[in-house]
Design a protein around this motif. Structure first.
Motif, PDB file in Angstrom:
ATOM      1  N   ARG A  22       3.230  -3.706   9.555  1.00  0.00           N
ATOM      2  CA  ARG A  22       4.340  -2.823   9.019  1.00  0.00           C
ATOM      3  C   ARG A  22       4.814  -1.767  10.268  1.00  0.00           C
ATOM      4  N   ALA A  74      -0.635   1.770   2.267  1.00  0.00           N
ATOM      5  CA  ALA A  74       0.832   1.758   2.950  1.00  0.00           C
ATOM      6  C   ALA A  74       1.320   2.936   2.422  1.00  0.00           C
ATOM      7  N   SER A  75       1.160   3.495   0.713  1.00  0.00           N
ATOM      8  CA  SER A  75       1.962   5.025   0.859  1.00  0.00           C
ATOM      9  C   SER A  75       1.245   6.311   1.359  1.00  0.00           C
ATOM     10  N   ASP A  80       5.393   4.266   1.231  1.00  0.00           N
ATOM     11  CA  ASP A  80       5.498   3.433   0.597  1.00  0.00           C
ATOM     12  C   ASP A  80       5.263   4.210  -0.648  1.00  0.00           C
TER      13      ASP A  80
END
Length: 119
Positions: A22, A74-75, A80
């Motif tokens: 990512r 990821a959050s 995200d």
């Protein structure tokens, strides 16, 4: 115990590789970590299998923990989305893997162990 440590390493390496993938979308310098993380993860997973952990259990834990950690990190790292339905889905994935593990343990407890036989 060694099997579980190797599995934890495989999970952490896979999550690191996925998060690096990512990050590589913005900065290609992350690609070496992506490659090293996935190679290391699969190598560690193969060592888990060689150590005697069943494929269904190893892959299930690897996948479920990878999904859960990746979604949470990821959050936190990239902003995200992590909605309630997504959280419920992650919990269901983890619960499903636990059902597989407990079902395997129950089946192994019922079957007689062959002396010197491969598992």
């Amino acid at each position: 115990m060694k099997k579980w440590l190797l599995l934890a390493a495989a999970i952490l390496l896979e999550v690191t590789a996925t998060l690096s993938l990512r990050a590589a979308m913005d900065n290609p310098a992350w690609y070496p970590l992506v490659i090293a993380g996935y190679v290391g993860s699969f190598y560690s997973l193969s060592r888990v299998l060689r150590a005697g952990m069943g494929l269904g259990v190893a892959y299930g834990f690897w996948g479920a923990c990878g999904v859960a950690l990746t979604a949470l990190l990821a959050s936190a790292l990239f902003g995200d989305a992590l909605t309630v339905p997504m959280g419920v889905g992650v919990v269901l994935v983890v619960a499903g893997v636990l059902c597989v593990e407990f079902g395997l343990q129950a089946a192994q407890a019922r079957e007689p162990r062959a002396e010197g036989g491969a598992r």
